[in-house]
Write an enzyme that holds these catalytic residues in place. Structure first.
Site, PDB file in Angstrom:
ATOM      1  N   GLY A 175     -22.195 -42.805  35.954  1.00 14.91           N
ATOM      2  CA  GLY A 175     -22.552 -44.185  36.308  1.00 14.91           C
ATOM      3  C   GLY A 175     -23.717 -44.673  35.472  1.00 14.91           C
ATOM      4  O   GLY A 175     -24.192 -43.989  34.554  1.00 14.91           O
ATOM      5  N   PHE A 176     -24.189 -45.853  35.822  1.00 13.07           N
ATOM      6  CA  PHE A 176     -25.276 -46.480  35.064  1.00 13.07           C
ATOM      7  C   PHE A 176     -26.548 -45.623  35.107  1.00 13.07           C
ATOM      8  O   PHE A 176     -26.984 -45.084  34.081  1.00 13.07           O
ATOM      9  CB  PHE A 176     -25.485 -47.900  35.627  1.00 13.07           C
ATOM     10  CG  PHE A 176     -26.814 -48.508  35.338  1.00 13.07           C
ATOM     11  CD1 PHE A 176     -27.282 -48.597  34.030  1.00 13.07           C
ATOM     12  CD2 PHE A 176     -27.606 -49.000  36.369  1.00 13.07           C
ATOM     13  CE1 PHE A 176     -28.522 -49.161  33.755  1.00 13.07           C
ATOM     14  CE2 PHE A 176     -28.839 -49.568  36.106  1.00 13.07           C
ATOM     15  CZ  PHE A 176     -29.301 -49.638  34.805  1.00 13.07           C
ATOM     16  N   ILE A 177     -27.122 -45.438  36.288  1.00 11.79           N
ATOM     17  CA  ILE A 177     -28.383 -44.687  36.366  1.00 11.79           C
ATOM     18  C   ILE A 177     -28.129 -43.201  36.092  1.00 11.79           C
ATOM     19  O   ILE A 177     -28.879 -42.548  35.374  1.00 11.79           O
ATOM     20  CB  ILE A 177     -29.066 -44.856  37.748  1.00 11.79           C
ATOM     21  CG1 ILE A 177     -29.315 -46.344  38.050  1.00 11.79           C
ATOM     22  CG2 ILE A 177     -30.373 -44.074  37.803  1.00 11.79           C
ATOM     23  CD1 ILE A 177     -29.841 -46.630  39.462  1.00 11.79           C
ATOM     24  N   ASP A 223     -18.184 -36.775  38.888  1.00 17.27           N
ATOM     25  CA  ASP A 223     -17.968 -38.228  39.020  1.00 17.27           C
ATOM     26  C   ASP A 223     -16.474 -38.497  39.068  1.00 17.27           C
ATOM     27  O   ASP A 223     -15.703 -37.880  38.336  1.00 17.27           O
ATOM     28  CB  ASP A 223     -18.613 -38.951  37.823  1.00 17.27           C
ATOM     29  CG  ASP A 223     -18.867 -40.423  38.111  1.00 17.27           C
ATOM     30  OD1 ASP A 223     -17.891 -41.143  38.396  1.00 17.27           O
ATOM     31  OD2 ASP A 223     -20.034 -40.847  38.048  1.00 17.27           O
ATOM     32  N   ASN A 224     -16.056 -39.425  39.927  1.00 19.35           N
ATOM     33  CA  ASN A 224     -14.626 -39.761  39.994  1.00 19.35           C
ATOM     34  C   ASN A 224     -14.302 -41.028  39.194  1.00 19.35           C
ATOM     35  O   ASN A 224     -13.198 -41.549  39.281  1.00 19.35           O
ATOM     36  CB  ASN A 224     -14.173 -39.932  41.456  1.00 19.35           C
ATOM     37  CG  ASN A 224     -14.766 -41.162  42.107  1.00 19.35           C
ATOM     38  OD1 ASN A 224     -15.636 -41.818  41.542  1.00 19.35           O
ATOM     39  ND2 ASN A 224     -14.295 -41.479  43.310  1.00 19.35           N
ATOM     40  N   GLY A 283     -18.119 -45.774  37.654  1.00 22.86           N
ATOM     41  CA  GLY A 283     -18.714 -45.262  36.413  1.00 22.86           C
ATOM     42  C   GLY A 283     -17.665 -45.211  35.307  1.00 22.86           C
ATOM     43  O   GLY A 283     -16.485 -45.503  35.535  1.00 22.86           O
ATOM     44  N   THR A 319     -17.654 -42.513  51.604  1.00 18.03           N
ATOM     45  CA  THR A 319     -18.290 -42.015  50.378  1.00 18.03           C
ATOM     46  C   THR A 319     -19.781 -41.770  50.583  1.00 18.03           C
ATOM     47  O   THR A 319     -20.346 -40.844  50.025  1.00 18.03           O
ATOM     48  CB  THR A 319     -18.114 -43.036  49.227  1.00 18.03           C
ATOM     49  OG1 THR A 319     -16.747 -43.390  49.133  1.00 18.03           O
ATOM     50  CG2 THR A 319     -18.595 -42.471  47.907  1.00 18.03           C
ATOM     51  N   TYR A 361     -23.741 -51.018  53.730  1.00 16.69           N
ATOM     52  CA  TYR A 361     -24.307 -50.280  52.585  1.00 16.69           C
ATOM     53  C   TYR A 361     -25.700 -49.741  52.938  1.00 16.69           C
ATOM     54  O   TYR A 361     -25.955 -48.542  52.865  1.00 16.69           O
ATOM     55  CB  TYR A 361     -24.349 -51.211  51.371  1.00 16.69           C
ATOM     56  CG  TYR A 361     -25.005 -50.645  50.136  1.00 16.69           C
ATOM     57  CD1 TYR A 361     -24.596 -49.433  49.593  1.00 16.69           C
ATOM     58  CD2 TYR A 361     -26.031 -51.335  49.489  1.00 16.69           C
ATOM     59  CE1 TYR A 361     -25.192 -48.926  48.444  1.00 16.69           C
ATOM     60  CE2 TYR A 361     -26.631 -50.843  48.338  1.00 16.69           C
ATOM     61  CZ  TYR A 361     -26.213 -49.643  47.830  1.00 16.69           C
ATOM     62  OH  TYR A 361     -26.798 -49.147  46.690  1.00 16.69           O
ATOM     63  N   LYS A 388     -26.894 -45.775  53.722  1.00 20.13           N
ATOM     64  CA  LYS A 388     -27.956 -45.077  52.979  1.00 20.13           C
ATOM     65  C   LYS A 388     -29.095 -44.674  53.927  1.00 20.13           C
ATOM     66  O   LYS A 388     -29.757 -43.655  53.719  1.00 20.13           O
ATOM     67  CB  LYS A 388     -28.485 -45.973  51.863  1.00 20.13           C
ATOM     68  CG  LYS A 388     -27.506 -46.162  50.709  1.00 20.13           C
ATOM     69  CD  LYS A 388     -27.500 -44.959  49.785  1.00 20.13           C
ATOM     70  CE  LYS A 388     -26.697 -45.240  48.525  1.00 20.13           C
ATOM     71  NZ  LYS A 388     -26.855 -44.171  47.529  1.00 20.13           N
TER      72      LYS A 388
HETATM   73  P1  NAD Z   1     -22.856 -46.851  39.402  1.00 24.15           P
HETATM   74  O1  NAD Z   1     -21.696 -47.460  40.099  1.00 24.15           O
HETATM   75  O2  NAD Z   1     -22.949 -47.063  37.939  1.00 24.15           O
HETATM   76  O3  NAD Z   1     -22.967 -45.308  39.727  1.00 24.15           O
HETATM   77  C1  NAD Z   1     -22.366 -44.688  40.833  1.00 24.15           C
HETATM   78  C2  NAD Z   1     -21.513 -43.561  40.287  1.00 24.15           C
HETATM   79  O4  NAD Z   1     -20.954 -42.840  41.378  1.00 24.15           O
HETATM   80  C3  NAD Z   1     -20.343 -44.068  39.444  1.00 24.15           C
HETATM   81  O5  NAD Z   1     -20.283 -43.355  38.229  1.00 24.15           O
HETATM   82  C4  NAD Z   1     -19.117 -43.781  40.312  1.00 24.15           C
HETATM   83  O6  NAD Z   1     -17.950 -43.554  39.540  1.00 24.15           O
HETATM   84  C5  NAD Z   1     -19.595 -42.559  41.066  1.00 24.15           C
HETATM   85  N1  NAD Z   1     -18.873 -42.349  42.313  1.00 24.15           N
HETATM   86  C6  NAD Z   1     -18.613 -43.269  43.285  1.00 24.15           C
HETATM   87  N2  NAD Z   1     -17.890 -42.701  44.266  1.00 24.15           N
HETATM   88  C7  NAD Z   1     -17.724 -41.403  43.913  1.00 24.15           C
HETATM   89  C8  NAD Z   1     -17.066 -40.309  44.507  1.00 24.15           C
HETATM   90  N3  NAD Z   1     -16.424 -40.419  45.677  1.00 24.15           N
HETATM   91  N4  NAD Z   1     -17.091 -39.114  43.865  1.00 24.15           N
HETATM   92  C9  NAD Z   1     -17.716 -38.963  42.678  1.00 24.15           C
HETATM   93  N5  NAD Z   1     -18.358 -39.972  42.054  1.00 24.15           N
HETATM   94  C10 NAD Z   1     -18.353 -41.167  42.675  1.00 24.15           C
HETATM   95  O7  NAD Z   1     -24.168 -47.429  40.118  1.00 24.15           O
HETATM   96  P2  NAD Z   1     -25.696 -47.153  39.862  1.00 24.15           P
HETATM   97  O8  NAD Z   1     -26.348 -48.472  39.833  1.00 24.15           O
HETATM   98  O9  NAD Z   1     -25.901 -46.216  38.725  1.00 24.15           O
HETATM   99  O10 NAD Z   1     -26.104 -46.445  41.220  1.00 24.15           O
HETATM  100  C11 NAD Z   1     -26.476 -45.073  41.311  1.00 24.15           C
HETATM  101  C12 NAD Z   1     -27.117 -44.820  42.663  1.00 24.15           C
HETATM  102  O11 NAD Z   1     -28.293 -45.612  42.794  1.00 24.15           O
HETATM  103  C13 NAD Z   1     -26.233 -45.165  43.862  1.00 24.15           C
HETATM  104  O12 NAD Z   1     -26.419 -44.200  44.858  1.00 24.15           O
HETATM  105  C14 NAD Z   1     -26.769 -46.510  44.329  1.00 24.15           C
HETATM  106  O13 NAD Z   1     -26.572 -46.703  45.702  1.00 24.15           O
HETATM  107  C15 NAD Z   1     -28.237 -46.373  43.986  1.00 24.15           C
HETATM  108  N6  NAD Z   1     -28.913 -47.663  43.784  1.00 24.15           N
HETATM  109  C16 NAD Z   1     -28.780 -48.361  42.610  1.00 24.15           C
HETATM  110  C17 NAD Z   1     -29.475 -49.557  42.453  1.00 24.15           C
HETATM  111  C18 NAD Z   1     -29.398 -50.361  41.182  1.00 24.15           C
HETATM  112  O14 NAD Z   1     -30.159 -51.336  41.069  1.00 24.15           O
HETATM  113  N7  NAD Z   1     -28.577 -50.031  40.207  1.00 24.15           N
HETATM  114  C19 NAD Z   1     -30.261 -50.063  43.482  1.00 24.15           C
HETATM  115  C20 NAD Z   1     -30.346 -49.344  44.659  1.00 24.15           C
HETATM  116  C21 NAD Z   1     -29.698 -48.131  44.781  1.00 24.15           C
END
Ligand code: NAD
Length: 326
Positions: free
Chosen positions: A11-13, A32-33, A37, A96, A150, A154
């Site tokens: 994913g992004f982070i 990762d699924n 991502g 999830t 959501y 969390k």
């Molecule tokens: P993202 O969607 O890019 O990353 C989430 C990743 O989880 C993706 O790669 C997705 O494919 C993977 N994923 C989802 N369901 C899955 C599963 N069942 N099995 C395996 N992989 C799975 O989003 P992000 O912004 O990188 O978020 C990462 C984390 O940070 C998350 O937990 C999100 O709740 C948290 N978060 C992000 C932000 C933000 O500003 N980006 C803010 C608050 C919290």
């Protein structure tokens, strides 16, 4: 050097975190699924000898156990993310975001594995305070509005992680992210900066919801990832929750105008009711600003890159992506 599992590492982070851990000399397994991502997020890393990518779901107990085997640190980032996706598919959110966290925590307890839980500013719900600190109340709306699922999911993860710390001494660190931005973030799930930048670069109107006076803070992903790594290296951080984010608010209207200016776009800024994007029972949070003093006290730093530099980086990366796709 440790063996680390990063769930959601495509994913992004997660992809930025995986890169940072590899640079730090660690071995990294990504589970990762690819639901939100993308494998291409790992392009720069995929041939790295210390990276193993596992395509699988955290909801599959065997896949999760196999990926976690031998890990000395688990960074749990996989989740159903984004207010829009969650409002559209509340069952997936709960499946999830809750059960797999419990399973991963149990695995971590068995082997004393350090655990980082990615949480969110959404756990504060609609708390009306000007600046939120980690001890402030969580104030959700009614369960009839899926929008709160959501943050509530969390919050349950946080309760679980803190319970495992309290009862079994598991070294857990919880990071509540506030609008993390940077290259590789996509706008498909309601993330505002990639959406505005994409609209500006395509010459489309920048769509601001409601009156545009809602305020948010933004942090660059590279600084957020440094905070995560520092917290996991600081023994005193275990068992605590940390706000991780920028702490300079900007309104959505000003943000849209700033993006138009920095991209040199001819796009107009237009205003639309929330109903068009999220349905008629959507409730938003007017202001979301973290108190990051606990983070700063604990690791001696906080995300502080100015918004202008963050925007320029996102605009540069988005231009590159558009050029590559042409
Ligand atoms: P993202 O969607 O890019 O990353 C989430 C990743 O989880 C993706 O790669 C997705 O494919 C993977 N994923 C989802 N369901 C899955 C599963 N069942 N099995 C395996 N992989 C799975 O989003 P992000 O912004 O990188 O978020 C990462 C984390 O940070 C998350 O937990 C999100 O709740 C948290 N978060 C992000 C932000 C933000 O500003 N980006 C803010 C608050 C919290």
């Amino acid at each position: 050097m440790a063996r680390c599992l990063v769930t959601g590492g495509a994913g992004f982070i997660g992809s930025h975190l995986a890169g940072r851990l590899l640079d730090g000399g660690h071995d990294v397994v990504v589970l990762d699924n690819l639901s939100t991502g993308r494998k291409s997020n790992l392009d720069r890393l995929i041939d790295h000898p210390r990276l193993r990518f596992v395509s699988g779901s955290i909801t599959d107990p065997l896949a999760a156990a196999e990926a976690a085997r031998g890990a000395e640190a688990i960074y749990h980032l996989a989740a159903a993310v984004g207010v829009k996706l969650v409002a559209d598919d509340p069952v997936r959110t709960i499946e999830t975001n809750i059960y797999p966290t419990d399973q991963l925590l149990r695995l971590a307890v068995q082997s004393g594995t350090k655990f980082f839980l990615a949480s969110t500013s959404e756990v504060f719900g609609k708390n009306p305070k000007d600046r939120w600190n980690e001890e402030d109340d969580l104030q959700f709306g009614p369960t009839s509005r899926p929008r709160w699922a959501y943050g509530a999911s969390k919050a349950i993860d946080e309760f679980l992680a803190l319970a495992y710390h309290q009862q079994f001494g598991l070294p857990v660190v919880i990071g509540r992210f506030f609008n993390v931005v940077g290259p590789r973030q996509v706008g498909d799930y309601g993330m505002v900066i990639p959406r505005f930048v994409g609209q500006a670069l395509r010459g489309e109107p920048l769509v601001v919801y409601d009156d545009g006076k809602q305020e948010r803070c933004f942090a660059h992903v590279s600084e957020v990832v440094e905070c995560i790594v520092s917290l996991m290296e600081t023994p005193g951080a275990a068992g605590q929750v940390f706000n991780i984010g920028g702490d300079e608010p900007i309104s959505m209207r000003q943000l849209a105008e700033e993006i138009v200016r920095r991209t040199g776009s001819a796009s107009k800024v237009v205003f639309r009711p929330y109903d068009e994007a999220y349905g008629h029972r959507f409730e938003d949070v007017r202001r979301r600003v973290p108190d990051v003093s606990r983070l700063e006290r604990t690791i001696g730093r906080k995300p502080s890159l100015p918004l202008g530099e963050i925007l320029d980086d996102v605009i540069r990366a988005t231009r590159e992506t558009i050029a590559e796709s042409e």
